[in-house]
Every structure is written in C-alpha cells, then in structure tokens.
Design a protein around this motif. Structure first.
Motif, mmCIF file in Angstrom:
data_model
loop_
_atom_site.group_PDB
_atom_site.id
_atom_site.type_symbol
_atom_site.label_atom_id
_atom_site.label_comp_id
_atom_site.label_asym_id
_atom_site.label_seq_id
_atom_site.Cartn_x
_atom_site.Cartn_y
_atom_site.Cartn_z
ATOM 1 N N LEU A 5 0.872 -1.165 0.000
ATOM 2 C CA LEU A 5 0.000 0.000 0.000
ATOM 3 C C LEU A 5 0.906 1.209 0.000
ATOM 4 C CD1 LEU A 5 -2.539 -1.098 2.748
ATOM 5 C CD2 LEU A 5 -2.826 -1.258 0.286
ATOM 6 N N LEU A 9 -1.739 7.203 3.208
ATOM 7 C CA LEU A 9 -2.988 6.465 3.347
ATOM 8 C C LEU A 9 -3.805 7.001 4.516
ATOM 9 C CD1 LEU A 9 -1.528 2.897 2.841
ATOM 10 C CD2 LEU A 9 -2.724 4.294 1.193
ATOM 11 N N LEU A 14 -7.299 1.893 5.486
ATOM 12 C CA LEU A 14 -6.503 0.822 6.060
ATOM 13 C C LEU A 14 -7.317 -0.091 6.945
ATOM 14 C CD1 LEU A 14 -3.318 2.820 7.092
ATOM 15 C CD2 LEU A 14 -3.452 1.090 5.322
ATOM 16 N N VAL A 28 1.641 -7.590 8.975
ATOM 17 C CA VAL A 28 1.325 -6.248 8.482
ATOM 18 C C VAL A 28 2.386 -5.277 8.987
ATOM 19 C CG1 VAL A 28 -0.388 -4.401 8.415
ATOM 20 C CG2 VAL A 28 -1.126 -6.794 8.484
ATOM 21 N N PHE A 30 3.987 -1.393 8.803
ATOM 22 C CA PHE A 30 3.913 0.022 8.436
ATOM 23 C C PHE A 30 5.350 0.517 8.361
ATOM 24 C CE2 PHE A 30 -0.574 1.567 9.867
ATOM 25 C CZ PHE A 30 -1.161 0.577 9.111
ATOM 26 N N LYS A 36 11.131 1.086 0.737
ATOM 27 C CA LYS A 36 10.347 0.251 -0.168
ATOM 28 C C LYS A 36 11.151 -0.827 -0.906
ATOM 29 C CE LYS A 36 6.958 0.184 -3.856
ATOM 30 N NZ LYS A 36 7.286 -1.226 -4.081
ATOM 31 N N SER A 58 2.627 -1.384 4.189
ATOM 32 C CA SER A 58 2.070 -0.070 3.884
ATOM 33 C C SER A 58 3.199 0.942 3.994
ATOM 34 C CB SER A 58 0.949 0.276 4.868
ATOM 35 O OG SER A 58 0.539 1.618 4.702
ATOM 36 N N TYR A 59 3.521 1.610 2.884
ATOM 37 C CA TYR A 59 4.605 2.588 2.861
ATOM 38 C C TYR A 59 4.043 4.014 2.876
ATOM 39 C CZ TYR A 59 7.622 -1.281 1.382
ATOM 40 O OH TYR A 59 8.306 -2.463 1.306
ATOM 41 N N LEU A 65 2.402 7.260 9.413
ATOM 42 C CA LEU A 65 2.189 5.896 9.892
ATOM 43 C C LEU A 65 2.020 5.849 11.404
ATOM 44 C CD1 LEU A 65 4.823 4.125 7.625
ATOM 45 C CD2 LEU A 65 2.333 4.097 7.349
ATOM 46 N N GLN A 68 -1.413 6.928 12.191
ATOM 47 C CA GLN A 68 -2.394 5.911 11.829
ATOM 48 C C GLN A 68 -2.459 4.804 12.879
ATOM 49 O OE1 GLN A 68 -1.112 4.801 7.900
ATOM 50 N NE2 GLN A 68 -1.703 6.768 7.026
#
Length: 262
Positions: A5, A9, A14, A28, A30, A36, A58-59, A65, A68
């Motif tokens: 991802l 975001l 998410l 998962v 982050f 990447k 998730s990048y 992050l 989140q």
C-alpha cells in the motif's frame, strides 16, 4: 508477491476487521517510504523460506504511519525512518518497547535529474539559492517527514537554509521528493542515498557531511496490539545475517543484527 500500500494512506483506507487480520496471519508492516525497495526484497526472501506466509507492507511517511497506528490502524510492525517518530510511538504506548531495535543507517544526499551538470560542494556557506534561481528544492516536509527534518538541519548547519527556505517544494514523504526530481519538475532534491540508488533517472550531486545532521537511524518494533507470532519471526529475520546483503545492496548500513542488541 509482497502486497503493498503506497502513499499517504488514510485510516479509512486501512481499516481491517481485527478478527480477519488475526485469521489471515499476514504480517502487516507500516514502513517508511524510503524502505520500499529493500523491504520488498527482504519480505520476498522471507516468504520464499516460509511457504504460505505473507507480508503486507504499507509505505508512507513515518509521521503519517505513527499517527495511523495511534488511531487504531492494524499493524504488527512499525519501521520508522527516524528515532523521533519511534519515540513518539513509545511515549503513546503504541509499541512493545522490549522489541525495539535500531536496525539500519542511511546517508543524506543532494540529487539532480539524470544528465545534470550541476557540481555543488556542500560546505559551510554554500549558496544553493543562486543555483536554484527561480526553481524549487524538493524535500520532505521539514517539520514532520524525517528526511525533511534531516535536510533542514543539514542546510541550517551549512548556512544555506535562510536562502532557500522560501523555495522549498515540500512533499508528504521522501519518495515524492524523489519523483519531482526524477521527472525534471525540480532541479535539485534532498533524499536518502538509498532513494537515489533506486531511481536511474536521478544523479547524486553531493553527499551531506555526517556532521551536518543527526545520525540517520531506522528503528523497528512490534506494535503493542500485535499478537502475531509470524511478526516476531519476521522481525528476527530482519535482524539476521541472511538479510544483511539485501539491505546493503540498496545502500543501507546494518546497525543491529540478532544477538547484537539495539
């Protein structure tokens, strides 16, 4: 294949039911955008050795992050591009502090589009403003994105910040700054060495002296709410000698491996 991802975001994008996450046993992660290429390769290597297990990454910028995770986004691991945002996560009790390890190091570079003839000596008194002219310098947001904070500190140390502070194209993460230079939309940018290595359409003009900014350290930790044993295994893998060549190929320095502490 590593499921990825990208970008800034939102929590809504998410959201996954906690039960579904637990059942899937996906790991998962982050992770900071600058990780990447290396992390994709590391995750692929781990999955090859562990058939049936998956890593979902998730990048985005480390600050995004961390925020989140704070509002409940489900993640097993948080991989930050600086100590500040991991410290933030620790202060908010978002991570398992005993799992925290400072894993990677990086360096900060000044880039230009491929083919640029720019030659810049990054020493005290360097006049980047005259080099930029009416153009802008691409870099991550200087008050939030780790690469932007490192970049601002380096420019201040060199006495160049005052001349360019009103000519900054601030981006939501370091990879977005890389894209601006790669596309020729900015003549210069400040990114990590690993970002520059990943894009054949940019060239490194100069490397910032290590003394011009704090050491660039990437810490990683399990999140407080993670109960996924596969995440523990993946974290151990990332600290192992087996993954060292993967990170070093992308320009990172391994700071910690299994048994070496944090």
């Amino acid at each position: 294949m590593v499921r990825v991802l990208l970008g800034g975001l939102l929590w809504a994008g998410l959201a996954l039911p906690a039960g579904a996450l637990a059942q899937s046993r996906d790991v998962v992660v982050f992770a900071a955008a600058s990780l990447k290429n290396a992390l994709d390769d590391a995750a692929a290597a781990w999955m090859r050795d562990n058939s049936g297990r998956r890593v979902v990454v998730s990048y985005a910028a480390s600050n995004a992050l961390a925020k989140q995770i704070e509002v409940g986004a489900p993640a097993d691991l948080f991989f930050s591009a600086d100590l500040d945002w991991m410290d933030y996560a620790a202060a908010k009790s978002l991570i398992k502090t005993e799992s925290r390890v400072s894993l990677l190091g990086n360096s900060l570079v000044l880039i230009a589009p491929k083919g640029s003839q720019a030659r810049i000596d990054l020493r005290p008194g360097v006049d980047l403003a005259s080099i930029l002219g009416s153009d802008r310098l691409a870099m991550g947001h200087v008050n939030a994105v780790p690469a932007g904070k490192y970049g601002k500190a380096a420019l201040e140390h060199l006495g160049a910040w005052a001349g360019v502070k009103d000519r900054i194209a601030q981006t939501e993460n370091v990879r977005a700054a890389l894209v601006l230079v790669s596309r020729g939309e900015a003549p210069l940018g400040i990114v990590y060495k690993t970002d520059a290595v990943s894009d054949p359409n940019v060239t490194i003009v100069a490397t910032f002296p290590e003394s011009s900014h704090r050491p660039i350290v990437y810490p990683v930790a399990l999140t407080k709410d993670s109960a996924n044993p596969e995440a523990v295994a993946f974290l151990a893998f990332m600290r192992s000698d087996k993954v060292k060549p993967i990170f070093e190929k992308q320009g990172f320095t391994m700071l910690s491996r299994a048994g070496s502490g944090s």
